[in-house]
Structure formats: C-alpha cells, structure tokens
Design an enzyme around this catalytic site. Structure first.
Site, short mmCIF file in Angstrom:
data_model
loop_
_atom_site.label_atom_id
_atom_site.label_comp_id
_atom_site.label_asym_id
_atom_site.label_seq_id
_atom_site.Cartn_x
_atom_site.Cartn_y
_atom_site.Cartn_z
CD GLN A 96 -1.13 -0.28 3.72
OE1 GLN A 96 -1.41 0.66 4.46
NE2 GLN A 96 -1.62 -1.50 3.89
CG HIS A 98 -0.50 5.64 3.79
ND1 HIS A 98 -1.62 4.85 3.80
CD2 HIS A 98 0.43 4.98 4.53
CE1 HIS A 98 -1.39 3.76 4.52
NE2 HIS A 98 -0.15 3.82 4.97
CD GLU A 133 1.55 3.37 8.07
OE1 GLU A 133 2.31 2.40 8.06
OE2 GLU A 133 0.34 3.31 7.83
CG HIS A 262 4.33 0.92 3.46
ND1 HIS A 262 3.82 2.10 2.94
CD2 HIS A 262 3.46 0.58 4.46
CE1 HIS A 262 2.73 2.44 3.58
NE2 HIS A 262 2.48 1.54 4.53
NE ARG A 281 -6.31 -2.24 1.44
CZ ARG A 281 -7.17 -1.30 1.86
NH1 ARG A 281 -7.81 -0.55 0.99
NH2 ARG A 281 -7.38 -1.15 3.15
#
Length: 407
Positions: A96, A98, A133, A262, A281
């Site tokens: 995926q 972001h 993240e 990642h 995704r």
C-alpha cells in the site's frame, strides 16, 4: 490519568500469540493483529472516570480544550490527531501507499462530489488527512519499504530465470529510473490476471529455491517467497519484488512517508500514525485496487529504507525523530514517539505536560504519580491517557513508550 481499556482487531494476517503474550491474556487460537490505543471512532479506547466506561473519543469531544490543550486543538481540531497501535503480523499486510495532505484533500473532495458513500468498497479517501506512520520493532520485524534501485532489481529478477519476467528486467534497465519503475508497476497491475498469476507462481517458486542457497540476496528472496506462499498468484508478488526488504532489530524503527509503497511482513511492533484511513493498495489483498489513482500517488523514486534509532536525551527519554519536510505540508506534527528504558533504581522523572499523551508499558512496571497524589501502576501491556496540562511523574523499572503531539 486514565487507565485505557483497548480493543484488539482480529485481522486474518495477525499473530495468534504475540499480543496475548505481551498482554498476559489467554491465547484463543484466533488472530490478534492490532491493539488500538487512542480515540479513533473505529475502535476507541475506553476510560472510566467513575461514571462507567466511556469511549475516549466521546470524552475528548465533550471537552476538547481540557483534554487536548489549546495548542493541539488550534493545530489539529477537536480530535486526538494520532493513533497508537500494537501491531503483530504473522502474514503479509496489503502492499500500500498513503497520500500527502494535498492529495488526500483533493481525492476526498472528488469522491464526495461523485457521491461515493464513505463505506463503499471502491472508495479510496475516507478523510482529508495524510497518513504518515512510524513503526518501532519490539521483536525482529520484517517489511518491504520503498523502491530498490531499478538496476539492482533487474539483476534480482533476472536471477529468478522466469521467462515472463524478462520484459520487466529489460524495462528496469532503461532510463530514466522513475519512468522504468512506473512502467513496470503499471504493466504488472494492468496485465491479464491469469497470465500474471502464472508469472507470480513461477517467481515465488524460484524465490523459494534461491532463498535456500547462499548468496547476497538470500534474505530478500526469503521475504518474497514468504509473500508468495501467502498470496499465490497475486500480481502483488511481483510488485513486492520491486521493493527493498528491511529487517528491524528490536528498538529500531521505520518511518513511512507519503507515496512510499510498503508492506509489513512479520513481527511485533509499536506503531504510531496520523489519525487517517486513507490507503491505496497495490496488491496482496482481495480489496479494491484503483490503478490510475495509485499511480498518481506513488513516488516513483528509488530509496534506501531509513532505519531510525532512538536519539537519547539528557533526561533518559529516547526520541524517534521523524523527518522534517522541506515545507510545512510535508512535516509530521500529528505525533511524536519516544520511549524510556528505565533500570532498577532510576530516579523518578516528570513527563512533559504540554500536550495530551498515551503511555504504553511494554516491559516491567511503570508507576505514575500525579500532582494531586493520584497514583497509577501500569504492568506490561497496560496503557494510560494523560490529559494536556496534567503533570505526571514516571517511576519504576520499565520500558515505556510515550506517544504525544509534536506541538
């Protein structure tokens, strides 16, 4: 100070043992993938201030300035801007990426204009926020992160000796690198599904074979074989082979910014992220894959995974520093993760009270004492929410992770 009662998410890729062993709870045989600590409405932590358990998101909504502090509310609005997790992977998560802040805002607005319901399976953007993240390993932790140098990937794929991979090998040796990566990922995700399944199966078998032989890429091939065993025939197996394999040692961390493809593979870690659900995704999932939107968001540039080690401060706090972006839009202010590794006999230490914080004990026993004499003891696996402005002193031999806001 509020002791938190947290919810376990039973995703299929989760370990059946890692989280129960840390929490000291029975192993049920069911996967326990993530323990959520925070105020995300999908699975909020619960607190009890004498009137029964209440979701932390409701407590914050009732008095955002009192719970979060004026600075955090001014910067992020009346919600806790980060989500802390224990993540326990025993199988690969979806591959995926972001979006950045601008991309998330534009994507959300476009889907709203098309009247796509928020819970629609083909919806990409659930909110207007980015989703950086950071994951800190508690055990050895394997993952895939960022594109490997295309020429090196070409050599790795060529060694698999799979005829149907040879066109991709040739593309990866072309220039410029960004165009080569874009063309290969586009081709993999757009190819005939049946034909790509045969290629993925053959590549997985070859990776399994090479993982059993000595060589500089033995661990890489083992990681790709692991992916292929869990997702036989998935085009994401080939997409995964474009990425760097990284293995974190306990205490090391990995930061994942916008546009970086990642996937986590195996291990237990503490993860913190901006409070967003925006995920696009690339594979290793039965869920919706929007190839055109994905290609718009992905950063097609080779990179070396930046493994973070904690930076020790004079007061014993070890900080996992997130990268500072070239612009304010690229910087990460929603969260700051640190830890205390306290030996027996360490002196009590006051915690910074300027912003709201979640404290998670992962070893030993942490003892917290408030200004009013209130005391709270956190055993391994237990956690607490401390309001902005509420002073707490940390004592005890323990390892304690501290999640707060970088304001």
């Amino acid at each position: 100070m509020d002791r938190l009662a947290n919810t376990v998410r039973p995703y299929a890729w989760g370990s059946t043992t890692a989280i129960p062993e840390l929490l000291g709870t029975p192993v049920t045989g069911e996967p326990q993938a993530e323990l959520w600590l925070g105020a995300h409405p999908g699975a909020p932590s619960r607190v009890d201030r004498g009137d029964g358990p209440r979701p932390l998101c409701d407590v914050i909504a009732a008095d955002p300035h009192g719970e979060l502090g004026a600075a955090a509310v001014r910067e992020f609005g009346p919600t806790l801007p980060f989500l802390l997790k224990l993540l326990a992977a025993a199988a690969p998560l979806s591959l995926q990426v972001h979006p950045d802040r601008a991309g998330a805002a534009a994507g959300f607005a476009a889907e709203e204009a098309r009247d796509i319901p928020l819970d629609a399976p083909h919806r990409n953007y659930k909110d207007t926020n980015h989703k950086p993240e950071l994951l800190c390993a508690l055990t050895h932790f394997d993952g895939l992160c960022g594109f490997r140098d295309p020429a090196a990937t070409a050599d790795l794929l060529a060694a698999l000796d799979v005829d149907s991979l040879k066109p991709y090998v040739d593309l990866l040796r072309a220039h410029p690198e960004a165009d080569a990566l874009r063309e290969v990922l586009t081709a993999v995700l757009s190819a005939d599904r049946a034909a790509m399944a045969e290629t993925a199966v053959a590549a997985g078998a070859a990776a399994e074979r090479l993982a059993g032989q000595e060589g500089p890429h033995r661990d890489d091939y083992a990681a790709y074989a692991f992916v292929a065993r869990h997702y036989p025939g998935d085009p994401g197996v080939i997409a995964a082979m474009l990425l760097n394999h990284v293995r974190l040692q306990p205490g090391e961390a990995l930061y994942l910014g916008a546009g970086v493809p990642h996937a986590y593979l195996d291990g237990l870690g503490v993860e913190i992220m901006a409070n967003s659900d925006n995920v696009l995704r690339c594979g290793l999932t039965p869920k919706h894959i929007d190839v055109p939107e994905l290609l718009r968001v992905v950063r097609f540039e080779p990179s070396v995974p930046g493994v973070l080690r904690p930076e020790a401060g004079p007061d014993g706090e070890e900080v996992y520093a997130t990268p500072v972006g070239e612009t304010a839009a690229e910087s990460v202010d929603e969260f700051r993760l640190s830890r205390y590794v306290r030996p027996v006999g360490a002196p009590p230490h006051p915690l910074d009270a300027r912003a709201p914080q979640i404290l998670l004990c992962t070893a030993g026993t942490a003892r917290l004492r408030g200004d009013d004499g209130e005391q709270l003891s956190l055993a391994q696996g237990e956690s607490a929410f401390v309001r902005a402005g509420e002073h707490a002193v940390l004592d005890g031999a323990c390892t304690l992770f501290r999640a707060t806001v970088a304001v």
